[in-house]
Design a protein around this motif. Structure first.
Motif, mmCIF file in Angstrom:
data_model
loop_
_atom_site.group_PDB
_atom_site.id
_atom_site.type_symbol
_atom_site.label_atom_id
_atom_site.label_comp_id
_atom_site.label_asym_id
_atom_site.label_seq_id
_atom_site.Cartn_x
_atom_site.Cartn_y
_atom_site.Cartn_z
ATOM 1 N N TYR A 9 0.826 -1.213 0.000
ATOM 2 C CA TYR A 9 0.000 0.000 0.000
ATOM 3 C C TYR A 9 0.859 1.261 0.000
ATOM 4 O O TYR A 9 2.075 1.198 0.132
ATOM 5 N N GLY A 10 0.193 2.404 -0.148
ATOM 6 C CA GLY A 10 0.883 3.692 -0.231
ATOM 7 C C GLY A 10 1.056 4.068 -1.695
ATOM 8 O O GLY A 10 0.094 4.225 -2.430
ATOM 9 N N GLY A 11 2.320 4.206 -2.113
ATOM 10 C CA GLY A 11 2.607 4.477 -3.516
ATOM 11 C C GLY A 11 2.824 5.939 -3.843
ATOM 12 O O GLY A 11 2.559 6.831 -3.036
ATOM 13 N N LYS A 12 3.293 6.183 -5.060
ATOM 14 C CA LYS A 12 3.693 7.531 -5.485
ATOM 15 C C LYS A 12 2.563 8.333 -6.115
ATOM 16 O O LYS A 12 2.724 9.505 -6.416
ATOM 17 N N SER A 13 1.408 7.721 -6.348
ATOM 18 C CA SER A 13 0.350 8.421 -7.079
ATOM 19 C C SER A 13 -0.378 9.438 -6.201
ATOM 20 O O SER A 13 -0.211 9.467 -4.971
ATOM 21 N N ALA A 14 -1.222 10.232 -6.847
ATOM 22 C CA ALA A 14 -2.039 11.221 -6.130
ATOM 23 C C ALA A 14 -3.068 10.558 -5.230
ATOM 24 O O ALA A 14 -3.689 11.224 -4.396
ATOM 25 N N GLU A 15 -3.243 9.240 -5.373
ATOM 26 C CA GLU A 15 -4.213 8.501 -4.562
ATOM 27 C C GLU A 15 -3.562 7.793 -3.377
ATOM 28 O O GLU A 15 -4.102 6.847 -2.812
ATOM 29 N N HIS A 16 -2.393 8.280 -2.980
ATOM 30 C CA HIS A 16 -1.646 7.713 -1.845
ATOM 31 C C HIS A 16 -2.506 7.654 -0.584
ATOM 32 O O HIS A 16 -2.559 6.636 0.109
ATOM 33 N N GLU A 17 -3.180 8.745 -0.297
ATOM 34 C CA GLU A 17 -4.001 8.831 0.915
ATOM 35 C C GLU A 17 -5.148 7.822 0.889
ATOM 36 O O GLU A 17 -5.484 7.209 1.905
ATOM 37 N N VAL A 18 -5.744 7.642 -0.293
ATOM 38 C CA VAL A 18 -6.822 6.667 -0.437
ATOM 39 C C VAL A 18 -6.298 5.267 -0.148
ATOM 40 O O VAL A 18 -6.948 4.465 0.525
ATOM 41 N N SER A 19 -5.110 4.978 -0.648
ATOM 42 C CA SER A 19 -4.506 3.665 -0.436
ATOM 43 C C SER A 19 -4.291 3.385 1.041
ATOM 44 O O SER A 19 -4.540 2.273 1.521
ATOM 45 N N LEU A 20 -3.838 4.385 1.783
ATOM 46 C CA LEU A 20 -3.631 4.209 3.224
ATOM 47 C C LEU A 20 -4.949 3.923 3.940
ATOM 48 O O LEU A 20 -5.018 3.061 4.824
ATOM 49 N N SER A 21 -6.003 4.639 3.570
ATOM 50 C CA SER A 21 -7.317 4.401 4.174
ATOM 51 C C SER A 21 -7.808 2.988 3.868
ATOM 52 O O SER A 21 -8.385 2.312 4.721
ATOM 53 N N THR A 22 -7.564 2.535 2.638
ATOM 54 C CA THR A 22 -7.955 1.188 2.251
ATOM 55 C C THR A 22 -7.178 0.158 3.063
ATOM 56 O O THR A 22 -7.747 -0.819 3.561
ATOM 57 N N ALA A 23 -5.868 0.360 3.205
ATOM 58 C CA ALA A 23 -5.037 -0.575 3.966
ATOM 59 C C ALA A 23 -5.493 -0.663 5.423
ATOM 60 O O ALA A 23 -5.530 -1.757 6.011
ATOM 61 N N LEU A 24 -5.843 0.471 6.000
ATOM 62 C CA LEU A 24 -6.324 0.469 7.383
ATOM 63 C C LEU A 24 -7.593 -0.363 7.508
ATOM 64 O O LEU A 24 -7.740 -1.184 8.429
ATOM 65 N N ALA A 25 -8.519 -0.173 6.563
ATOM 66 C CA ALA A 25 -9.770 -0.918 6.599
ATOM 67 C C ALA A 25 -9.533 -2.412 6.419
ATOM 68 O O ALA A 25 -10.154 -3.245 7.089
ATOM 69 N N VAL A 26 -8.620 -2.780 5.522
ATOM 70 C CA VAL A 26 -8.352 -4.198 5.253
ATOM 71 C C VAL A 26 -7.732 -4.879 6.465
ATOM 72 O O VAL A 26 -8.076 -6.017 6.795
ATOM 73 N N THR A 27 -6.805 -4.200 7.157
ATOM 74 C CA THR A 27 -6.204 -4.835 8.344
ATOM 75 C C THR A 27 -7.254 -5.099 9.418
ATOM 76 O O THR A 27 -7.131 -6.048 10.185
ATOM 77 N N ASN A 28 -8.277 -4.275 9.446
ATOM 78 C CA ASN A 28 -9.340 -4.475 10.434
ATOM 79 C C ASN A 28 -10.353 -5.529 10.001
ATOM 80 O O ASN A 28 -11.215 -5.917 10.786
ATOM 81 N N ALA A 29 -10.245 -5.980 8.750
ATOM 82 C CA ALA A 29 -11.178 -6.997 8.249
ATOM 83 C C ALA A 29 -10.551 -8.382 8.201
ATOM 84 O O ALA A 29 -11.260 -9.386 8.216
ATOM 85 N N LEU A 30 -9.220 -8.442 8.142
ATOM 86 C CA LEU A 30 -8.545 -9.733 8.027
ATOM 87 C C LEU A 30 -8.599 -10.506 9.348
ATOM 88 O O LEU A 30 -8.573 -9.925 10.435
#
Length: 356
Positions: A9-30
């Protein structure tokens, strides 16, 4: 034995922040009883940071912005735990935008022969580029709104030509989009030529290729698609923005939108949406997951807008909500995606890769 899962997750794109939010949600679902979870964070500068195995769900985004264990930006060892015998069994890419969902990381994972969740190289790259995607949809006979596209050099060489082309071929208002970005980043609505110029200049901050789409008076309907060779569809959902259109701020910041799930649709309209969503899925050779976005006019004409080959999993995201309302809760959705990744990987291993 627990399966070893890598979250990328993360990354260099303008959607970096979205990726972090997604990663947070996924860790809470696994399910941490079933999986060992290893975080792999890519900073906005492109640095790869590998964290130790998570002991439990991440509590904050800051916890996922790892401060230690950094590696060289091109060091792919960040994908692996320390011991070779404990190499990761499945990667879950959560990188939105360029250098994430455009096939680049997927190609790296293919070369490393690692199973990963979601779409492959072709589907990811074609789905990321809105122009290529539209051209493939045209060939497949999928109905869509008229559009014009150009690259930065063409715009700068003869801006008047492209302004006139848009004005003559499309009807106002139009929507101006970077061709290779998602999450509504860089998108603007233009009601006239002056606004068009400003919108294009804004979009060019994010991509060298621009697509201008004719606006349409219609409902915004979305369908989730899940599967590999035999895709299934969720119930349909409707987006009702409480502002001009469903932009980045409405999606990820203020929740300034209404999501109606399931959407109120005639059965035959829903059936046509499902057929079109599956057709788009197969045209791009998708696997794992896709969110198919449509316009439905007052006369029930269906126009495909786009497909998103890596829809977000944030608390405001439509894709997991669609499946939850179809009877597949978020944690089970993640489980299903992991199973689909392994299924596709095992299927690829059946291919003969060398001559006897």
């Amino acid at each position: 034995m627990k399966k070893r899962i890598g979250l990328l997750y993360g990354g260099k794109s303008a959607e970096h922040e979205v990726s972090l939010s997604t990663a947070l949600a996924v860790t809470n679902a696994l399910n941490f009883e079933k999986y060992e979870i290893y975080p792999i964070y890519i900073t906005q500068e492109g640095e790869w940071i590998k964290g130790p195995m998570l002991e439990g769900p991440a509590q904050t985004i800051e916890q996922l912005q790892l401060a230690e264990g950094s590696s060289h930006p091109h060091d792919i060892s960040g994908f692996l735990p320390e011991e070779a015998e404990k190499s990761l069994e499945v990667i879950i890419p959560l990188l939105h935008g360029p250098n994430g969902e455009d096939g680049t990381v997927q190609g790296l994972l293919e070369v490393m022969n690692l199973p990963y969740v979601g779409n492959g190289v072709l589907a990811s790259s074609a789905g990321m580029d809105k122009v290529v995607m539209k051209q493939l949809f045209e060939i497949a006979g999928l109905n869509q709104t008229p559009y014009v596209y150009f690259i930065r050099r063409e715009w700068h060489n003869d801006q008047n030509f492209w302004v006139n082309k848009v004005a003559s071929e499309l009807k106002w208002p139009v929507f101006v989009k970077p061709a290779n970005l998602g999450s509504s980043v860089g998108i603007s609505k233009a009601e006239n030529e002056q606004e068009l110029v400003a919108a294009v200049e804004e979009a060019l901050k994010f991509d060298r290729k621009i697509v201008v789409e004719q606006g349409v008076a219609a409902r915004e309907i979305e369908v989730g698609v899940l599967g590999n060779d035999v895709p299934e569809c969720s119930v349909a959902g409707e987006i009702k923005p409480l502002k001009a259109f469903y932009d980045y701020q409405a999606k990820y910041k203020d929740g300034n939108t209404a999501m109606i799930i399931p959407a109120e649709l005639d059965e035959d309209v829903y059936a046509e949406l499902v057929a079109s969503a599956k057709k788009a899925f197969k045209v791009l050779d998708c696997s794992g997951l896709v969110r198919a976005d449509f316009f439905v006019t007052a006369s029930n004409e269906i126009l495909i807008n786009e497909v998103n080959t890596l829809p977000g999993f944030t608390p405001f995201s439509m894709f997991p909500l669609l499946w939850e309302n179809t009877g597949l809760p978020y944690p089970e959705l993640i489980e299903r995606l992991i199973a689909l990744a392994i299924e596709r990987y095992e299927d690829k291993q059946l291919l003969q890769v060398k001559m006897d």
